[in-house]
Design a protein around this motif. Structure first.
Motif: not given
Ligand code: FAD
Length: 306
Positions: A132-136, A154-168
């Motif tokens: 919530h704090c550092d995603g953007p 939850e973090a991955a889903i949240d971040l996937a809307n902002i960043v290019e790609h997420v690896t869990v």
């Protein structure tokens, strides 16, 4: 004795102290370190009405605001015991004891760390704990989430809307998150999930994170991934080790509170990240500090009538 004795001086404790002092209550604020987790925070952009600030700046403002009131500020003291003999007695590691009619616990929590090389060095420079704090800050970049429990997915889903790609990266053979979250994550085009992956190192260029190294626990092979950010989501540990025998805690060690912030002991209140509040944020901790403080005030005025 004090009327309100607050343990922990992060945002929750500072807010509680100001509310108690404004009610004219004899108030003390005892803490290991003023400021709590905020001291370690670099940028803060979600403290509403302040567009952007830094942790140390917010801590200085908190302290100045508390010092504007008649609050006994007792720093560099660790609470180790809470007992009751008509009044509440707070035992400190120094051997001292403080007594009070009510106690308000706001000792916060700490993120569980991976304890791998590079993690500490790059904390706040690519290694993050709060989406919530550092995603953007990672908009359009590649990041990893360590941990496949509910908070990780939850973090991955949240971040996937902002960043290019997420690896869990999940240590276990399967994700521990709820099925509905896993399905949602798998349906998003830019999330990869790797199980049986043990992160062994955070790599960087001396200034910021450039990636991580993990071991495939099945084959034993080592792999590296290029990344701008790493979100560690392997648990938030409440600072309640010293209260295990004293108060009702959840299985995760969080203090159970009611709507007024009261714990299982009448006259003992709690606020902020140390409680079973659903979300852990500065603005939420401050609100719950105010709630618990008003709860303590209500408790005290009712006691006075007996
Ligand atoms: P804490 O801030 O954890 O404070 C706990 C206090 O209790 C401290 O004073 C500590 O010294 C004291 N204490 C602990 N144990 C004892 C003891 N036994 N005896 C005496 N004193 C004790 N939130 C946001 O809203 N926005 C952000 O941008 C943001 N970024 C973050 C970045 C990082 C790196 C971290 C770690 C957290 C971030 N958070 C952010 C979360 C936020 O910092 C917390 O939600 C908030 O600080 C919780 O406040 P608190 O008062 O409950 O506890």
């Amino acid at each position: 004795p004090y009327e309100v004795l607050i343990v922990g001086a992060g945002p929750a404790g500072a807010s509680a102290a100001i509310y108690a002092a404004r009610k004219g209550l004899r108030t003390a604020l005892v803490a290991d370190r003023f400021g709590g987790q905020v001291t370690e925070t670099v940028g803060i952009e979600n403290f509403i009405s302040v567009k952007a600030t830094e942790g140390p700046k917010l801590v200085a403002n908190l302290e100045a605001h508390v010092r504007d009131y008649e609050v006994d500020l007792i720093e560099n003291q660790k609470a180790i015991r809470l007992t009751q003999d008509g009044l509440y007695q707070l035992g400190l590691a120094s051997g001292a004891r403080l007594s009070s009619k009510t106690v308000l616990i706001s000792t916060g929590a700490r993120w569980r760390e991976m304890n791998v090389p590079g993690e500490k060095e790059y904390r706040g420079r690519g290694v993050a704990y709060c989406p919530h704090c550092d995603g953007p800050l990672f908009k359009g970049k590649r990041v990893a989430v360590i941990g496949g429990g509910n908070s990780g997915i939850e973090a991955a889903i949240d971040l996937a809307n902002i960043v290019e790609h997420v690896t869990v990266l999940e240590f276990d053979t399967k994700l521990r998150a709820d099925e509905v979250l896993v399905r949602k994550a798998r349906s998003m085009g830019n999330i990869d999930i790797i199980t049986q992956a043990q992160t062994t190192e955070v790599t960087g260029d001396g200034n910021k994170v450039t990636g991580l190294v993990y071991t495939d626990r099945l084959s034993g092979d080592s792999h590296s991934i290029a990344l701008a950010g790493i979100f560690v989501q392997i648990g938030l540990v409440p600072n309640t080790e010293w209260l295990k025998e004293t108060l009702e805690l959840t299985a995760r060690g969080e203090i159970v509170v009611d709507q007024r912030g009261q714990t299982s002991l009448p006259g003992v209140f709690a606020a902020g990240d140390v409680t079973n509040a659903a979300y852990k944020q500065i603005i939420i901790a401050m609100g719950s500090g105010a709630t618990a403080s008003l709860g303590a005030f209500d408790f005290l005025i009712r006691q006075g009538e007996e």
